[in-house]
Scaffold this active site. Structure first.
Site, mmCIF file in Angstrom:
data_model
loop_
_atom_site.group_PDB
_atom_site.id
_atom_site.type_symbol
_atom_site.label_atom_id
_atom_site.label_comp_id
_atom_site.label_asym_id
_atom_site.label_seq_id
_atom_site.Cartn_x
_atom_site.Cartn_y
_atom_site.Cartn_z
ATOM 1 N N HIS A 82 -14.184 -16.467 -16.687
ATOM 2 C CA HIS A 82 -12.947 -17.147 -16.297
ATOM 3 C C HIS A 82 -12.024 -17.430 -17.487
ATOM 4 O O HIS A 82 -11.009 -18.087 -17.331
ATOM 5 C CB HIS A 82 -13.274 -18.461 -15.578
ATOM 6 C CG HIS A 82 -13.748 -18.262 -14.173
ATOM 7 N ND1 HIS A 82 -14.790 -17.412 -13.846
ATOM 8 C CD2 HIS A 82 -13.319 -18.776 -12.987
ATOM 9 C CE1 HIS A 82 -14.978 -17.428 -12.551
ATOM 10 N NE2 HIS A 82 -14.097 -18.241 -11.998
ATOM 11 N N HIS A 118 3.350 18.844 -4.073
ATOM 12 C CA HIS A 118 2.331 18.698 -3.026
ATOM 13 C C HIS A 118 2.903 19.114 -1.672
ATOM 14 O O HIS A 118 3.491 18.287 -0.965
ATOM 15 C CB HIS A 118 1.866 17.251 -2.957
ATOM 16 C CG HIS A 118 1.285 16.735 -4.241
ATOM 17 N ND1 HIS A 118 2.064 16.397 -5.333
ATOM 18 C CD2 HIS A 118 -0.006 16.527 -4.618
ATOM 19 C CE1 HIS A 118 1.272 15.986 -6.321
ATOM 20 N NE2 HIS A 118 0.017 16.059 -5.916
ATOM 21 N N HIS A 138 -2.987 20.967 -0.685
ATOM 22 C CA HIS A 138 -2.644 19.596 -1.081
ATOM 23 C C HIS A 138 -1.659 19.518 -2.254
ATOM 24 O O HIS A 138 -0.586 18.951 -2.112
ATOM 25 C CB HIS A 138 -3.916 18.813 -1.435
ATOM 26 C CG HIS A 138 -3.637 17.571 -2.221
ATOM 27 N ND1 HIS A 138 -3.301 16.383 -1.616
ATOM 28 C CD2 HIS A 138 -3.573 17.342 -3.565
ATOM 29 C CE1 HIS A 138 -3.068 15.477 -2.562
ATOM 30 N NE2 HIS A 138 -3.233 16.036 -3.747
ATOM 31 N N GLU A 147 -6.109 -10.646 -4.483
ATOM 32 C CA GLU A 147 -5.105 -10.632 -5.548
ATOM 33 C C GLU A 147 -4.262 -9.362 -5.553
ATOM 34 O O GLU A 147 -3.044 -9.407 -5.732
ATOM 35 C CB GLU A 147 -5.768 -10.810 -6.922
ATOM 36 C CG GLU A 147 -6.383 -12.183 -7.164
ATOM 37 C CD GLU A 147 -7.776 -12.313 -6.560
ATOM 38 O OE1 GLU A 147 -8.315 -11.299 -6.048
ATOM 39 O OE2 GLU A 147 -8.340 -13.424 -6.590
HETATM 40 C C1 LIG Z 1 -4.525 5.163 -6.884
HETATM 41 C C2 LIG Z 1 -4.460 6.646 -6.925
HETATM 42 N N1 LIG Z 1 -5.578 7.345 -7.191
HETATM 43 C C3 LIG Z 1 -5.541 8.683 -7.272
HETATM 44 C C4 LIG Z 1 -4.375 9.367 -7.093
HETATM 45 C C5 LIG Z 1 -4.326 10.873 -7.257
HETATM 46 N N2 LIG Z 1 -4.173 11.501 -5.941
HETATM 47 C C6 LIG Z 1 -2.988 11.906 -5.496
HETATM 48 S S1 LIG Z 1 -3.049 12.528 -3.962
HETATM 49 C C7 LIG Z 1 -4.718 12.295 -3.881
HETATM 50 C C8 LIG Z 1 -5.480 12.676 -2.654
HETATM 51 C C9 LIG Z 1 -4.827 12.084 -1.497
HETATM 52 O O1 LIG Z 1 -5.370 12.557 -0.327
HETATM 53 P P1 LIG Z 1 -4.562 12.294 1.000
HETATM 54 O O2 LIG Z 1 -4.017 10.937 0.981
HETATM 55 O O3 LIG Z 1 -5.463 12.654 2.109
HETATM 56 O O4 LIG Z 1 -3.353 13.290 0.891
HETATM 57 P P2 LIG Z 1 -3.285 14.778 1.447
HETATM 58 O O5 LIG Z 1 -4.207 15.588 0.594
HETATM 59 O O6 LIG Z 1 -3.726 14.741 2.843
HETATM 60 O O7 LIG Z 1 -1.882 15.151 1.235
HETATM 61 C C10 LIG Z 1 -5.185 11.722 -5.037
HETATM 62 C C11 LIG Z 1 -6.602 11.391 -5.290
HETATM 63 C C12 LIG Z 1 -3.226 8.599 -6.801
HETATM 64 N N3 LIG Z 1 -2.034 9.159 -6.621
HETATM 65 N N4 LIG Z 1 -3.312 7.259 -6.691
#
Ligand SMILES: Cc1ncc(C[n+]2csc(CCOP(=O)(O)OP(=O)(O)O)c2C)c(N)n1
Ligand SMILES: [Mg+2]
Length: 663
Positions: free
Chosen positions: A473, A28, A263, A411
């Site tokens: 529960h 990334h 990204h 939680e």
């Molecule tokens: C809980 C979770 N859901 C989904 C993902 C998959 N995922 C990785 S990066 C991303 C998008 C993140 O966007 P952002 O935080 O804006 O990062 P940027 O594209 O700006 O680097 C997703 C959905 C993850 N790593 N964790």
């Protein structure tokens, strides 16, 4: 202000990140390119750290909540000489490298926390900030004027959207954690495109409403503006701080910056070249410019000197304050007394039927006295889960020394804060809720297991025996869920003595432990059997028989049930061995000889598991010809005695099932 080095440092992060991701053909680039200015300035000008001693007590913490941007932290750890070689960077994401896809605690020196599940880092940073305040006040180090570590986090749009962030940020604001500084990488891009697809809230107003100070940096790719934002943020105003940094994803890559295509895929050879050209870069691949190298080696020396001076001052303070020294050492070592088990057993109520949640509560009072690092709380259920320690004070903005934490009805944030507390050091956190709501904590528990942090989950109301509250529960599949997590230890004690053993194990095991406890009273196991308890082996023979026709394996509340059923069978000439198995995982860690001595693999006896929960996984212990007594459907709302009848959890009905299985 000359910020040449800051610009050069940030550009170096950009180029090396782009090159490593290109070489790996995976990763990334957008986030490291966009956040390079903030991250470099933080490491170079603001964060207290000593690369020659990554575990230096006085250090600030850095949490990369946007864990997909891992090349950012790897670049930093290389530049600041944390022992991460350029070769490791060139091996980004490869088998055996120190540079896995997402940062992993315990794998790469200098990585303080495993991140990747978005939002989890920021929520754990809140736990770190609480732990820092608590350690300072409880040991008396706060009076030294030396110890007030800051927790710096970088979070992206994804982190901001996740619910755990809201829970944890709300708690942080309430607790006035002014040692927490989060940089929000506000690049308005996520994977699917612009954030406007799904996100239009006013983050600034939201965090202000939580009680945070919000600083907007309108161009966080401008080193001067970044510098000024961090300087302001460092200066506490009594609240946690969010720096909203307007950045461009993929900053510097001329054809990709600002686009979602930056990204999560390599920029491409051509675009990497275009990036270098755009930045005026003339170095060979994977090369740090000499000018930066020499500036950083001087910087690293300065950091080392500053840490040494700090250490000397701390030594001076501690020598004048022996009580603080003692407490600090006890907490950092997570010290337990050598007679821990005996003392916990002495605190366990063994003379009458009690619920294991109540035994646990009594044991916890003693454990809290014996183990200074032990601290924790519940998600608004302490009166039910018996996790309050009246003698230990309450952690509040006014009293940071209190070791009872009130997480509110949150939680997931509680679980993630627990991870941050454990990772910060000097703390063995316990967190607590109804067992069924461990579902809400699952992502945090998984990360705890992955990071092997010592921490304890106190999960009560552990079966349909909850009764009137009904199926919402009544846990069914939660035991199977927790047991399926690698490196997790689940303990379901059957009485007060086993509960004391369970706490003793949990306080010394390097990894998370779930204590699964009853709401309802349970009789103590017979006095003469007490000496046989071998909880540290996971399972043991509680009642034996010559040539048993049946081997009954039970956990928790079903152990007394198994004993009663065995008595009935005995009366009919069917001899039965009863095995108490408080922890399947601990039992599986024993050698084959011991396991065979408890549950022989080759035997004519029928093996029977008895547990008021899903039977999932029990065949592993009872074999395919075994009998698994459990509950493979949801429960119902009714008094628990009626449910026991309906679901066959009475001695007569259990005996009947075994009789029938024996034919
Ligand atoms: C809980 C979770 N859901 C989904 C993902 C998959 N995922 C990785 S990066 C991303 C998008 C993140 O966007 P952002 O935080 O804006 O990062 P940027 O594209 O700006 O680097 C997703 C959905 C993850 N790593 N964790
Ligand atoms: Mg983004």
């Amino acid at each position: 202000m000359g910020l040449d080095i800051e610009k050069l440092g940030a550009d170096t992060i950009r180029v090396i990140s782009a090159e490593a991701i290109q070489k790996a053909k995976s990763g990334h680039p957008g986030m490291p390119l966009g956040c390079a200015d903030f991250a470099f300035a933080l490491f170079n000008n603001h964060m207290r750290h000593d690369p020659s001693n990554p575990e230096w007590l006085g250090r600030d913490r850095f949490v990369l909540s946007a864990g997909h941007g891992s090349m950012l932290i790897y670049s930093l750890l290389h530049l600041f000489d944390y022992g991460l070689s350029m070769e490791e960077l060139e091996n980004f994401r490869q088998w055996g490298s120190l540079t896995p896809g997402h940062p992993e605690f315990g794998h790469t020196t200098g990585v303080e926390i495993t991140t990747g599940p978005l939002g989890s880092g920021l929520a754990s940073a809140v736990g770190m900030a609480m732990a820092a305040k608590n350690l300072a006040a409880d040991t008396g180090l706060d009076k030294s004027g030396l110890f007030d570590p800051k927790i710096y986090a970088i979070a992206g749009d994804g982190c901001m959207m996740e619910g755990c962030t809201s829970e944890a940020a709300s708690l942080a604001g309430h607790q006035k954690l002014d040692n927490l500084v989060c940089f929000y990488d506000d690049n308005t891009i996520t994977i699917e495109g612009a954030t406007s697809l799904a996100f239009s809230e006013d983050v600034k107003a939201r965090f202000e409403a939580y009680g945070w100070r919000v600083i907007v940096c309108d161009d966080a790719n401008d080193p001067a503006k970044v510098e000024s934002a961090i300087s302001t943020a460092k200066d506490s105003d009594g609240r946690p701080t969010l720096i909203i940094g307007k950045t461009k994803i993929g900053f510097g890559a001329p054809n990709k910056q600002g686009k979602s295509s930056a990204h999560g895929e390599p920029l491409g050879e051509e675009e990497v070249e275009a990036l270098k050209k755009n930045l005026g870069w003339s170095e060979a691949p994977f090369t740090v410019p000499e000018k930066l190298k020499s500036a950083l080696s001087a910087k690293i020396e300065d950091l080392k000197t500053a840490a040494a001076e700090w250490n000397a001052k701390l030594d001076g303070f501690l020598s004048k304050n022996p009580a603080a020294k003692e407490k600090l050492e006890a907490r950092m070592e997570k010290r337990v007394p050598s007679d821990l088990l005996d003392r916990l057993l002495a605190a366990a109520p063994t003379d009458k039927p009690v619920a294991t949640r109540a035994s646990s509560g009594a044991i916890l009072q003693e454990a809290s006295k014996l183990v200074p690092a032990l601290a924790g709380g519940a998600a608004d259920l302490a009166p039910s889960t018996k996790t309050l320690v009246p003698d230990a004070g309450h952690f509040t903005p006014e009293d940071r020394a209190g070791r009872n934490f009130h997480f509110g009805v949150r939680e997931l944030a509680m679980g993630l804060c627990g991870n941050g507390m454990a990772l910060f050091g000097g703390m063995v956190p316990y967190t607590s809720t109804f067992f069924v709501f461990s579902d809400y904590m699952k992502p945090a528990i998984r990360l705890a297991a992955l990071q092997k942090t010592r921490q304890i989950y106190v999960l009560t109301h552990d079966s349909f025996f909850v009764g009137e509250d009904g199926p919402t529960h009544e846990p069914i599949e939660q035991l199977a869920m927790l047991r399926s997590i690698p490196d997790m230890t689940v303990i379901r004690p059957c009485d007060a003595r086993e509960a004391a053993h369970a706490w003793a194990v949990a306080l010394t095991l390097d990894g998370p432990v779930a204590l699964v406890l009853t709401r309802q009273n349970l009789p103590p196991i017979p006095e003469d059997a007490a000496g046989r308890i071998a909880l540290a082996k996971g399972a043991y023979i509680l009642k034996d028989a010559d040539n048993p026709a049946a081997i009954l394996v039970a956990t928790g509340s079903e152990v007394p049930l198994a004993l009663s059923a065995a008595d009935i069978l005995d009366g009919e000439g069917i001899s039965a061995r009863v095995v108490s198995m408080p922890s399947r995982e601990i039992f599986e860690r024993q050698d084959a000889e011991y396991r065979e001595s408890v549950i022989p693999s080759k035997t004519d006896a029928i093996k029977v598991s008895i547990e008021a929960a899903s039977t999932f996984g029990w065949a592993k212990f009872t074999g395919t010809g075994g009998l698994n007594i459990g509950l493979d459907h949801f429960g119902a709302s009714a008094p628990c005695a009626r449910l026991a009848e309906e679901y066959g959890f009475t001695p007569e009905k259990v005996a009947e099932k075994i009789r029938r299985a024996l034919g």
